[in-house]
Scaffold this motif. Structure first.
Motif, PDB file in Angstrom:
ATOM      1  N   ARG A   1      -1.674   1.309  -4.502  1.00 19.86           N
ATOM      2  CA  ARG A   1      -0.054   0.014  -4.233  1.00 19.86           C
ATOM      3  C   ARG A   1       0.360  -0.059  -5.354  1.00 19.86           C
ATOM      4  NH1 ARG A   1      -4.032  -4.841  -5.548  1.00 19.86           N
ATOM      5  NH2 ARG A   1      -4.027  -5.188  -7.762  1.00 19.86           N
TER       6      ARG A   1
ATOM      7  N   PRO B   1      -6.248   6.308  -3.424  1.00 13.22           N
ATOM      8  CA  PRO B   1      -5.471   4.580  -2.738  1.00 13.22           C
ATOM      9  C   PRO B   1      -4.551   4.270  -3.705  1.00 13.22           C
ATOM     10  CG  PRO B   1      -7.388   3.876  -3.271  1.00 13.22           C
ATOM     11  CD  PRO B   1      -7.905   5.639  -3.687  1.00 13.22           C
TER      12      PRO B   1
ATOM     13  N   GLU C   1       0.277  -1.188   0.218  1.00 18.80           N
ATOM     14  CA  GLU C   1      -0.309   0.302  -0.002  1.00 18.80           C
ATOM     15  C   GLU C   1       0.668   1.606  -0.145  1.00 18.80           C
ATOM     16  OE1 GLU C   1      -3.852   0.354   2.400  1.00 18.80           O
ATOM     17  OE2 GLU C   1      -3.383  -1.729   2.777  1.00 18.80           O
TER      18      GLU C   1
END
Length: 146
Positions: free
Chosen positions: A131, A129, A9
């Motif tokens: 990743r 978000p 992450e």
């Protein structure tokens, strides 16, 4: 994310850093109650908002003004099985203020698809978000990329 899935992450700062170096992404919106995804060129504003510039009379502009959308960018290296993905979700709005429009115009962003009337769309970075796939594909110390 799931433990040991090969992804790491990214924090918001890492996401913004990666987005800043990506000139092209995808905008996700709703068309006739179904998801629609279109490629867009964009840049980030100082506050992290995503700023695509597109044709003022386009279906995209009519569909996204005032609603929540997502903007996604990524980079993938197929040879090393690595890469990253960042999604910005937030309310989109067509930039209408003359001072703001002029400021953004001076930044040099031009739509890749020329149009007689172009507009900026501001996507507020409410959720960011991201990743990163790190280390390529390996299992039990054996490199499976070969």
């Amino acid at each position: 994310m799931y433990p040991d899935d090969g992804f790491r992450e990214l924090d918001r700062q890492g996401c913004v850093r990666l987005l800043a170096k990506s000139p092209v992404g995808r905008m996700v919106h709703t068309r006739q109650a179904l998801p629609a995804i279109l490629p867009v060129n964009f840049r980030l504003d100082e506050d992290g908002a995503v700023l695509p510039r597109t044709a003022g009379g386009s279906e995209l502009v009519r569909a996204v003004d005032g609603v929540v959308v997502a903007s996604e960018a990524d980079e993938v290296d197929a040879a090393t099985h690595s890469g990253w993905n960042v999604v910005v979700t937030g309310r989109a709005a067509v930039v209408t203020g003359p001072a703001e429009w002029e400021r953004l115009s001076w930044a040099g962003l031009r739509s890749w698809a020329a149009s007689p009337r172009e507009v900026f769309v501001r996507i507020e970075a409410e959720l960011v978000p991201g990743r990163e796939l790190v280390g390529g594909r390996t299992t039990y110390g054996v490199d499976l990329s070969a």
